[in-house]
Design a protein around this motif. Structure first.
Motif, PDB file in Angstrom:
ATOM      1  N   GLY A  96      46.135  85.983  47.815  1.00 16.85           N
ATOM      2  CA  GLY A  96      47.458  85.906  48.415  1.00 16.85           C
ATOM      3  C   GLY A  96      47.672  84.688  49.296  1.00 16.85           C
ATOM      4  N   GLU A  97      46.599  84.212  49.923  1.00 23.17           N
ATOM      5  CA  GLU A  97      46.797  83.149  50.880  1.00 23.17           C
ATOM      6  C   GLU A  97      47.170  81.838  50.207  1.00 23.17           C
ATOM      7  OE1 GLU A  97      43.770  81.991  54.002  1.00 23.17           O
ATOM      8  OE2 GLU A  97      44.630  83.893  54.654  1.00 23.17           O
ATOM      9  N   VAL A  98      46.545  81.575  49.072  1.00 21.30           N
ATOM     10  CA  VAL A  98      46.908  80.380  48.315  1.00 21.30           C
ATOM     11  C   VAL A  98      47.969  80.778  47.300  1.00 21.30           C
ATOM     12  CG1 VAL A  98      46.087  78.587  46.781  1.00 21.30           C
ATOM     13  CG2 VAL A  98      44.607  79.449  48.592  1.00 21.30           C
ATOM     14  N   ILE A  99      49.091  80.148  47.419  1.00 25.45           N
ATOM     15  CA  ILE A  99      50.196  80.481  46.541  1.00 25.45           C
ATOM     16  C   ILE A  99      50.216  79.499  45.378  1.00 25.45           C
ATOM     17  CG2 ILE A  99      52.703  80.613  46.377  1.00 25.45           C
ATOM     18  CD1 ILE A  99      51.572  82.829  48.077  1.00 25.45           C
ATOM     19  N   THR A 100      50.296  80.035  44.185  1.00 29.35           N
ATOM     20  CA  THR A 100      50.392  79.169  43.006  1.00 29.35           C
ATOM     21  C   THR A 100      51.781  79.343  42.416  1.00 29.35           C
ATOM     22  OG1 THR A 100      48.102  79.715  42.643  1.00 29.35           O
ATOM     23  CG2 THR A 100      49.225  78.502  40.903  1.00 29.35           C
ATOM     24  N   LEU A 101      52.425  78.225  42.206  1.00 31.76           N
ATOM     25  CA  LEU A 101      53.810  78.303  41.771  1.00 31.76           C
ATOM     26  C   LEU A 101      54.088  77.197  40.763  1.00 31.76           C
ATOM     27  CD1 LEU A 101      55.871  80.294  43.159  1.00 31.76           C
ATOM     28  CD2 LEU A 101      57.006  78.225  43.934  1.00 31.76           C
ATOM     29  N   SER A 102      54.910  77.523  39.763  1.00 32.80           N
ATOM     30  CA  SER A 102      55.283  76.500  38.789  1.00 32.80           C
ATOM     31  C   SER A 102      56.772  76.233  38.888  1.00 32.80           C
ATOM     32  CB  SER A 102      54.968  76.978  37.375  1.00 32.80           C
ATOM     33  OG  SER A 102      53.607  77.253  37.272  1.00 32.80           O
ATOM     34  N   THR A 103      57.158  75.050  38.450  1.00 35.17           N
ATOM     35  CA  THR A 103      58.585  74.747  38.396  1.00 35.17           C
ATOM     36  C   THR A 103      59.200  75.586  37.287  1.00 35.17           C
ATOM     37  OG1 THR A 103      58.081  72.928  36.944  1.00 35.17           O
ATOM     38  CG2 THR A 103      58.400  72.403  39.247  1.00 35.17           C
ATOM     39  N   SER A 104      60.527  75.670  37.301  1.00 37.45           N
ATOM     40  CA  SER A 104      61.175  76.580  36.366  1.00 37.45           C
ATOM     41  C   SER A 104      60.908  76.198  34.906  1.00 37.45           C
ATOM     42  CB  SER A 104      62.674  76.630  36.614  1.00 37.45           C
ATOM     43  OG  SER A 104      62.979  76.091  37.858  1.00 37.45           O
ATOM     44  N   ASN A 105      60.719  74.918  34.622  1.00 42.77           N
ATOM     45  CA  ASN A 105      60.456  74.566  33.233  1.00 42.77           C
ATOM     46  C   ASN A 105      58.960  74.506  32.929  1.00 42.77           C
ATOM     47  OD1 ASN A 105      59.704  72.275  34.520  1.00 42.77           O
ATOM     48  ND2 ASN A 105      61.153  70.921  33.492  1.00 42.77           N
ATOM     49  N   LYS A 106      58.151  75.014  33.867  1.00 45.28           N
ATOM     50  CA  LYS A 106      56.711  75.175  33.671  1.00 45.28           C
ATOM     51  C   LYS A 106      55.960  73.856  33.468  1.00 45.28           C
ATOM     52  CE  LYS A 106      57.188  79.730  33.317  1.00 45.28           C
ATOM     53  NZ  LYS A 106      57.725  80.106  34.599  1.00 45.28           N
ATOM     54  N   HIS A 107      56.523  72.761  33.892  1.00 45.37           N
ATOM     55  CA  HIS A 107      55.856  71.496  33.664  1.00 45.37           C
ATOM     56  C   HIS A 107      54.987  71.046  34.827  1.00 45.37           C
ATOM     57  CE1 HIS A 107      58.890  70.240  30.361  1.00 45.37           C
ATOM     58  NE2 HIS A 107      58.026  71.143  29.973  1.00 45.37           N
TER      59      HIS A 107
ATOM     60  N   PHE B  96      50.987  73.048  56.059  1.00 41.95           N
ATOM     61  CA  PHE B  96      50.941  73.438  54.656  1.00 41.95           C
ATOM     62  C   PHE B  96      49.914  72.571  53.957  1.00 41.95           C
ATOM     63  CE2 PHE B  96      55.175  74.876  55.886  1.00 41.95           C
ATOM     64  CZ  PHE B  96      55.085  76.195  55.470  1.00 41.95           C
ATOM     65  N   ILE B  97      48.900  73.221  53.430  1.00 47.36           N
ATOM     66  CA  ILE B  97      47.833  72.472  52.782  1.00 47.36           C
ATOM     67  C   ILE B  97      48.039  72.568  51.280  1.00 47.36           C
ATOM     68  CG2 ILE B  97      45.346  72.266  52.524  1.00 47.36           C
ATOM     69  CD1 ILE B  97      45.314  73.917  55.270  1.00 47.36           C
ATOM     70  N   VAL B  98      48.266  71.427  50.668  1.00 49.55           N
ATOM     71  CA  VAL B  98      48.471  71.419  49.221  1.00 49.55           C
ATOM     72  C   VAL B  98      47.112  71.282  48.569  1.00 49.55           C
ATOM     73  CG1 VAL B  98      49.726  70.357  47.336  1.00 49.55           C
ATOM     74  CG2 VAL B  98      50.644  70.269  49.641  1.00 49.55           C
ATOM     75  N   GLU B  99      46.716  72.314  47.847  1.00 48.76           N
ATOM     76  CA  GLU B  99      45.390  72.310  47.233  1.00 48.76           C
ATOM     77  C   GLU B  99      45.401  71.625  45.883  1.00 48.76           C
ATOM     78  OE1 GLU B  99      42.788  73.592  48.771  1.00 48.76           O
ATOM     79  OE2 GLU B  99      43.519  75.045  50.235  1.00 48.76           O
ATOM     80  N   ASP B 100      46.494  71.742  45.192  1.00 49.87           N
ATOM     81  CA  ASP B 100      46.535  71.132  43.863  1.00 49.87           C
ATOM     82  C   ASP B 100      47.977  70.878  43.449  1.00 49.87           C
ATOM     83  OD1 ASP B 100      45.514  70.017  41.686  1.00 49.87           O
ATOM     84  OD2 ASP B 100      44.926  71.883  40.673  1.00 49.87           O
ATOM     85  N   TRP B 101      48.142  69.899  42.597  1.00 48.16           N
ATOM     86  CA  TRP B 101      49.472  69.596  42.064  1.00 48.16           C
ATOM     87  C   TRP B 101      49.273  68.947  40.705  1.00 48.16           C
ATOM     88  CZ3 TRP B 101      53.069  65.077  43.888  1.00 48.16           C
ATOM     89  CH2 TRP B 101      54.279  65.164  43.213  1.00 48.16           C
ATOM     90  N   THR B 102      49.714  69.595  39.694  1.00 48.83           N
ATOM     91  CA  THR B 102      49.536  69.034  38.342  1.00 48.83           C
ATOM     92  C   THR B 102      50.889  68.792  37.707  1.00 48.83           C
ATOM     93  OG1 THR B 102      49.447  71.264  37.446  1.00 48.83           O
ATOM     94  CG2 THR B 102      47.347  70.188  37.933  1.00 48.83           C
ATOM     95  N   LEU B 103      50.913  67.789  36.837  1.00 49.82           N
ATOM     96  CA  LEU B 103      52.128  67.482  36.089  1.00 49.82           C
ATOM     97  C   LEU B 103      51.788  67.567  34.609  1.00 49.82           C
ATOM     98  CD1 LEU B 103      53.816  64.393  37.749  1.00 49.82           C
ATOM     99  CD2 LEU B 103      54.474  66.773  37.895  1.00 49.82           C
ATOM    100  N   ALA B 104      52.755  67.955  33.820  1.00 50.23           N
ATOM    101  CA  ALA B 104      52.543  68.018  32.376  1.00 50.23           C
ATOM    102  C   ALA B 104      52.654  66.621  31.793  1.00 50.23           C
ATOM    103  CB  ALA B 104      53.547  68.958  31.742  1.00 50.23           C
ATOM    104  N   GLU B 105      52.511  66.551  30.464  1.00 51.80           N
ATOM    105  CA  GLU B 105      52.560  65.248  29.788  1.00 51.80           C
ATOM    106  C   GLU B 105      53.880  64.541  30.035  1.00 51.80           C
ATOM    107  OE1 GLU B 105      50.072  63.680  28.075  1.00 51.80           O
ATOM    108  OE2 GLU B 105      49.022  65.258  29.145  1.00 51.80           O
ATOM    109  N   GLU B 106      53.816  63.254  30.003  1.00 48.46           N
ATOM    110  CA  GLU B 106      54.967  62.450  30.375  1.00 48.46           C
ATOM    111  C   GLU B 106      56.158  62.661  29.441  1.00 48.46           C
ATOM    112  OE1 GLU B 106      55.528  58.012  32.142  1.00 48.46           O
ATOM    113  OE2 GLU B 106      53.620  58.765  31.474  1.00 48.46           O
TER     114      GLU B 106
END
Lengths: 1106, 255
Positions: free
Chosen positions: A714-725, A878-888
């Motif tokens: 619960g402490e680390v929140i994982t969230l995706s943008t609406s288009n899942k990218h 706010f500690i950002v643990e990860d941030w990924t982007l999909a293919e260009e």
């Protein structure tokens, strides 16, 4: 009989050596206005008998009723000192903390200040504030120790005790001065130090000693000391006052001691050797009476004793004779001892004369302005003086010269705009009619009468109706005039720093944001300033208008006198500038003149209310009224919120009341409703508490069952943008308190960092970066850069002392928020995302950098409005643990498809938080029903917007995953209270959740000085309540001090055995944090969880047949 | 007579402060006795204590007569005979007799909803800013607009309310900003038609025979404009919604 006639005035104004601009500063109720009264009385404006009772400078009705001054006002006085005539422009200022902004406006126009201190109460918070303000503006103060009569009559001190008491008070005042001095000196040595580091030749000075600066700087001129002649002992209410030179002169002959020696020794540890008639040192040691006690105080005490206490009339006559004073028969017959005393002392030790003499000798003339002050006026402390254009730098000498020659450039500073009823202006005032005018009027009425007669005889004649209509017209005109007279005119409160301002002259009006550099460039490029422009027409970036000076006034307290010209160094008023000046401005004949630096703001406006007209159709009148109010009051802010609410921000309750009264009766003239005060809160998270509400340790089992899953996922929140990218992992944590306070204190600095370093961060051209980087560093002073370095160091220390968790955190700071300068941090702990910290500029080629600003914006939005009640966050990391982007390829796809939709969507995404509940529901349904298909085909809007909302949502969820708390704004309050009212005062404080920090008994009196903190939200009606409860013996002053966590979970309800026992099943005492939160939510129209009826059984049972 | 009735306490407790929740199931009628003003709170999950809602954990066939439901009927209808469980089921699914405060709060909510919708849809024409909700509420009360429907969509009622409010205060619907791209022979004719519906034209660019028109329209006219552009150009025209409502955004310091 008035002393000041126009001719003499003109003569004196032209000689800056004979002009003194002074203001009176003090804590509330220490006797500023009373003192001003006795000075005013010397010029025959009010009767000396009324001095001290009339409060001439308090011209407002509410000022008179409440007995406190609410505005600063000026009066010009003539003083004759040993044959030399002086013009003294005296400015009386308010002492109540709510009106501290008025003090700033007064201090800016002065060269000297009279600081008044009540000898019984000693140095109070506002005394310190006043001294600080005088210090910051580089004006020289003199001291008046007022209310000496209270030592005699109220505290019943013996002369010797009184002397000891006085020395203590004097020490207190000097301690404040010393503190100001050291802080300034230490501040000054910082840039010197850095310079010496740059210069290799001065390697030896690397070993810079901090105290060296202190020792080098001369501080002897700084302190108040009677033998320097800058202290007066007085009782303004009884109309007397003296400096020691008075007694020195008197006793020099009598004792045959040199006057100069006596002047040096009359104050201090000296005594008179009885036999040798020599002045010796060490009175205290040898238990002798100090000279001051023997010669000054004992005499005074004797007079009070005879006249007021024992009321011996024959002795009074004797004293009067020995002092060569003639008392009138009427005074002698008076039964009230006070009247006789005033008559006697007023002649023996005239306060006004002593004070004005001191002012004229000790305080500087306008032409003696120091270089330091001139520079301070021209450029703010964070920027360098030599960064100003050369034309502007040249003006410094003009400031110093204070010349009123024709060819000297005109520089006038307007520190505030104040309202004056139009009919009080001199040009509208009725004046005695001359014989010719009377004759003319008589003729006119006779004609009118004849016409009326003729008209009644021939009622249907054409001429008759014509006359009638002309009569009507006259009436309408009269009415119009009447209306105009009722309206207020704004007078600019101003001072000429150079040149002579004349009626009919054309000058530039330079707004507070005016920058000579850009203005000069514009002028060179051929831009002309249209003389018809007013403030309204100015676009952003334009700060100059032109104006023809219409009316010049001499300020005479409640009245004004017209002037034709004002030479350099004088304080005066200007009429007809409403359209050109908002609150403050600079008038000059040259555009090169810089805008004067902002007034030092001492109080933070904190009390906010929403105002609206009682009748909806009065909206326009209210807005007009608010505009006028804003113009008239330096401390008021009016904000139009996105919801359309007009929010009035004021310094305190008293100030608010005055503003509302002014709006109703003066500016808007319509009925208005003000909401309950809107109190700001902050939202924060804390470390999970270890004890519950009854101080029982929370058992592990309990926590495990309650937030077992929180620990894991619960402490680390994982969230995706609406288009899942894109996917974000984010976690919230409380910041170490030192870090929070560091960020809070240095908000201005962070703003400067953001402004100068990140201003062009969006662009990718690295060459431009280099250029602008060096340029921006040019603008920032070395001092500012140094300060940034120091801040970094301090942050590093704070983080490293906070534990391993925060290792290297200072270099990972991605952004601070809200508004890019707040007390929350976004921390970058994304593996392999090489993002520079907040201190440097963006550069690099990571693809994520493209969306960097959206990410940061999402964080900014989240911190601006937290999930508890949409108030800003504070002390959250706010500690950002990860941030990924999909293919260009996938990314570019949607954004390229419909460029048109961008007009619509970013604005929707940028709105601070869609409001939950039915509020927004209806708003959302409607548009979707009528949305064109072209829009619907593109489901999620631009990708940058999606990232922004995802980050915002992530931050909110991460916040909610931690124990949340509200933070309340706290007032610090200083209460002076009598011993008998002490208990009741504590009760009032306790009821309002206040906390007493310390309470000390004041030396030699039965009053206590209590310092306490009190939540702002509980402070309304506090002052009246405490006054009522203590029968008027306690009078508090509230000043905003800090933010404090309310240590109750807003969602807490009792759930352990002990808590049930203590609070009952329903927590009857209520959850304070929850109450605050619900109140805010309700105000904002957010959903509130509330039962209609708390106790089912306690409802009224209705009988069937009522 | 002047002698008023003497108050006599009665042993019989009348069921005046009882809110009855009814449910028909399996051809039988079941009732439970609840406290007033509590059922809605329970349904909204605000009240969690069942004892604060139920007067007694008993299922009746008729509360006012005191007839208790038979056990076999309960099993037949609900498949269980635990009184509390059945009570809970009836509480959530049953037909509710709305109590005074509940009704009032419903009305208030609706009134607020209407006011919020009005505030959202309208602006002050002088400033192009919305009115605060509290002002709209006050104006509605002053105009004696009462919630004359107890149900219905707030939006529809809001649209009814707007003309009534216009009489007391300067108010207009926030305008919609659209862009129409018209081409072909009829472009000029169409332009006039669109312009007639628009409240103001922001910009008008002729590029060859192609017209780019940006204008503000009343949201009520959107369908008409859409119709014109779509049908009369036979699909060549383009209508684009630039913003749903033209209002001044953001906070502003009044100067």
């Amino acid at each position: 009989m008035r002393l000041l006639n126009p001719q003499k005035l003109n003569e004196l104004q032209r000689n800056p050596n004979r002009v003194r601009n002074i203001c009176i500063l003090a804590h509330v109720d220490h006797g500023k206005t009373t003192l001003a009264d006795s000075l005013v009385a010397t010029n025959g404006i009010i009767s000396p008998k009324m001095a001290g009772k009339l409060r001439y400078m308090d011209s407002r009705k509410d000022e008179q009723e409440r007995g406190i001054t609410m505005k600063s006002s000026s009066i010009a006085l003539l003083h004759n000192k040993g044959g030399e005539e002086y013009l003294v422009n005296l400015i009386d200022s308010p002492g109540h903390v709510d009106f501290a902004s008025e003090v700033s406006t007064a201090v800016r126009l002065c060269d000297g200040a009279v600081v008044v201190v009540d000898v019984v109460e000693g140095v109070c918070p506002q005394t310190q504030a006043a001294l600080k303000q005088a210090w910051l503006e580089n004006i020289r103060p003199v001291l008046v120790l007022n209310k000496m009569d209270r030592l005699i009559l109220e505290m019943k001190l013996s002369p010797l005790d009184a002397y000891v008491h006085l020395t203590q008070i004097l020490e207190q005042v000097n301690a404040v001065m010393g503190e100001l001095f050291t802080s300034e000196v230490l501040g000054r040595t910082v840039p010197e130090k850095s310079q010496s580091q740059i210069d290799p030749d001065k390697a030896s000075s690397l070993l810079y000693d901090w105290s060296a600066g202190l020792e080098d700087a001369d501080d002897s001129h700084l302190y108040f000391s009677p033998d320097q002649g800058n202290v007066i002992f007085a009782s303004a209410v009884d109309g007397w006052g003296f400096g020691i030179e008075h007694f020195a002169k008197l006793y020099a002959d009598k004792l045959g001691v040199n006057e100069k020696v006596l002047q040096k020794t009359l104050w201090g540890d000296f005594y008179l050797h009885g036999k040798t008639k020599r002045v010796m040192k060490g009175a205290q040691e040898k238990a002798k009476k100090p000279l001051f006690v023997q010669f000054a105080l004992e005499n005074l005490w004797a007079v009070y004793d005879t006249v007021v206490i024992r009321k011996e009339k024959d002795k009074l006559q004797k004293i009067a004779d020995s002092l060569n004073i003639k008392l009138t028969v009427r005074d002698m017959r008076h039964t009230d001892g006070k009247v006789q005393l005033q008559a006697l002392c007023g002649q023996w030790l005239p306060l006004a004369k002593t004070l004005l003499d001191m002012v004229c000798t000790k305080l500087p003339a306008p032409c003696e302005i120091t270089e330091e002050k001139a520079e301070k006026l021209m450029c703010s402390a964070t920027e360098r003086f030599d960064s100003l254009p050369s034309d502007t730098q040249k003006l410094k000498s003009v400031f110093m010269a204070c010349s009123s020659d024709e060819d000297a450039p005109v520089i006038v500073f307007i520190s505030k705009m104040f309202p004056m009823e139009r009919r009080c202006l001199p040009q509208y005032r009725s004046h005695p009619l001359t014989a010719a005018e009377i004759a003319e009027r008589r003729e006119k009425t006779r004609l009118q009468h004849a016409q009326r007669l003729a008209q009644s005889e021939t009622p249907f004649s054409v001429e008759g109706t014509h006359l009638l209509s002309s009569g009507d017209q006259m009436k309408i005109e009269e009415q119009k005039e009447q209306e105009q007279n009722d309206a207020d005119a704004f007078i600019a409160f101003a001072r000429v720093f150079s040149g002579t301002i004349k009626k009919g002259q054309e000058l530039y009006v330079l707004g507070p944001k005016h920058e000579p550099q850009s203005a000069l460039e514009k002028l060179e490029s051929g831009e002309v300033i249209n003389p018809d422009l007013t403030l309204k027409d100015l676009k952003s970036g334009q700060h100059i208008t032109r104006v023809k000076i219409d009316q010049l006034y001499l300020l005479m307290g409640r009245e004004l006198e017209t002037l034709d010209s004002v030479p350099a160094g004088n304080v005066f008023g200007i009429g007809g500038l409403e359209e050109h000046v908002l609150k403050s401005a600079t008038l000059s004949s040259t555009v090169a003149c810089p805008a004067f630096t902002e007034l030092a703001q001492v109080v933070v406006p904190i009390v906010r209310v929403a105002v609206e007209p009682t009748h909806a159709q009065d909206m326009a009148a209210l807005v007009r009224g608010l505009r006028l109010l804003n113009q008239a009051d330096a401390c008021v802010q009016v904000i139009v919120q996105e919801t359309g609410e007009h929010v009035l921000v004021t310094a305190g309750e008293v100030h608010l009341q005055r503003c509302l009264d002014d709006l109703r009766e003066r500016y808007a003239k319509v009925a208005i409703n003000a909401s309950e005060p809107i109190v700001p809160f902050r939202e924060t998270v804390v470390v999970p508490p270890t004890v519950d509400m009854v101080n029982e340790a929370i058992q592990d089992q309990n926590t495990a069952s309650k937030d077992g899953d929180k620990e894991n996922a619960g402490e680390v929140i994982t969230l995706s943008t609406s288009n899942k990218h894109s996917t974000i992992k984010i976690r919230a944590a409380p910041l170490p308190t030192e870090v929070t306070s560091l960020l809070e204190v240095h908000a201005d600095l962070l703003k400067a960092v953001d402004k100068h370093i990140h201003s062009e961060a969006g662009q990718q051209n690295s060459e431009m970066f280099e250029d602008s980087l060096s340029e921006s560093q040019m603008v920032l002073t070395e001092r500012t850069l140094k300060a940034i370095e120091t801040l970094k160091e301090k942050l590093k220390d704070a983080f490293s002392s906070a534990g391993d968790e925060w290792k290297c955190a200072e270099s990972q700071i991605w952004s601070v928020g809200p508004r890019r300068c707040g007390p929350n941090i976004l921390l970058n702990r994304i593996p392999a995302y090489d993002h520079p910290s907040v201190w440097q500029r963006l550069r690099g080629s990571d693809r994520r950098l493209e969306y960097d600003s959206s990410f940061v914006n999402g964080f900014q939005l989240a911190t601006l409005a937290g999930p508890l009640c949409e108030e800003p966050m504070m002390g959250v990391c706010f500690i950002v643990e990860d941030w990924t982007l999909a293919e260009e390829t996938q990314l570019d796809h949607p954004s390229s498809r419909s460029p048109g939709s961008e007009h619509n969507d970013p604005s929707a995404a940028a709105k601070p938080g869609s409001i939950p509940g039915n509020l927004s529901l209806s708003a959302c349904q409607a548009p979707s029903a009528i949305l064109p298909e072209s829009l619907l085909s593109q489901p999620y809007g631009p990708f940058s917007g999606q990232i922004m909302s995802a980050v915002k949502e992530g931050c909110r969820k991460a916040f909610q995953a931690r124990p949340q708390r509200l933070m309340a704004a706290m007032y610090s309050c200083n209460i002076q209270v009598n011993a008998e009212a002490l208990g009741k005062m504590y009760a009032v404080l306790g009821r309002r959740h206040g906390r007493v920090l310390h309470g000390d008994m004041q030396e030699g009196s039965s009053t206590f000085t209590v310092t306490a903190v009190l939540p702002v939200v509980e402070s309304f009606e506090f002052a009246p309540e405490i006054r009522k409860q203590t029968s008027g013996l306690a009078s508090p002053q509230l000043v905003f001090s800090h933010w404090e966590v309310i240590d109750i979970d807003p969602f807490w309800t009792p759930h352990t055995e002990e808590e049930y026992l203590h609070y009952g099943e329903k927590a009857d005492s209520g959850n304070r944090a929850r109450r605050y939160m619900d109140a805010v939510r309700r105000r904002k129209g957010l959903a509130v969880q509330e039962k209609l009826v708390e106790f089912a059984e306690k409802q009224r049972t209705l009988s069937k047949n009522k | 007579t002047k002698m008023s009735k003497i108050f006599t306490p009665t042993n019989q407790i009348r069921l005046t402060n009882v809110a009855v929740v009814r449910m028909k199931k399996g051809g039988k009628r079941f009732e439970i006795a609840c406290y007033r003003n509590k059922v809605v709170s329970w349904r909204n999950n605000i009240e969690t204590d069942i004892d604060e809602v139920l007067q007694t954990h008993t299922v009746f066939t008729n509360v006012s007569k005191g007839q208790v439901a038979k056990k076999e009927d309960l099993i037949k209808a609900f498949g269980k005979d635990d009184q509390t469980d059945v009570c809970k089921e009836i509480l959530t699914k049953g037909e509710l007799q709305v109590s005074d405060k509940e009704r009032q709060s419903q009305f208030e909510l609706l009134f607020k909803d209407i006011a919020t919708t009005v505030a959202d849809k309208c602006v002050n024409p002088e400033t192009k800013r919305p009115y605060p909700v509290s002002m709209i509420e006050k104006a509605m009360k002053d105009a004696h607009i009462s919630y004359y429907y107890t149900f219905g969509i707030p939006l529809m009622q809001a649209l009814d309310v707007i003309p009534l409010l216009k009489a007391t205060m300067p108010l207009e619907r926030a305008q919609m900003k659209i862009r129409a791209v018209l081409s072909g022979r009829d472009a000029r004719k169409l332009r006039d038609k669109v312009a007639k519906l628009a409240t103001s034209l922001e910009s008008e660019d002729w590029d060859g025979g192609k017209l780019n028109l940006v204008c503000l329209i009343d949201p009520g006219h959107y369908r008409e404009v859409d119709e014109i552009v779509r049908s009369e150009t036979k699909g060549h025209g383009l209508l684009e919604l630039m913003s749903l409502k033209e209002v001044t955004e953001g906070e502003e310091l009044l100067e």
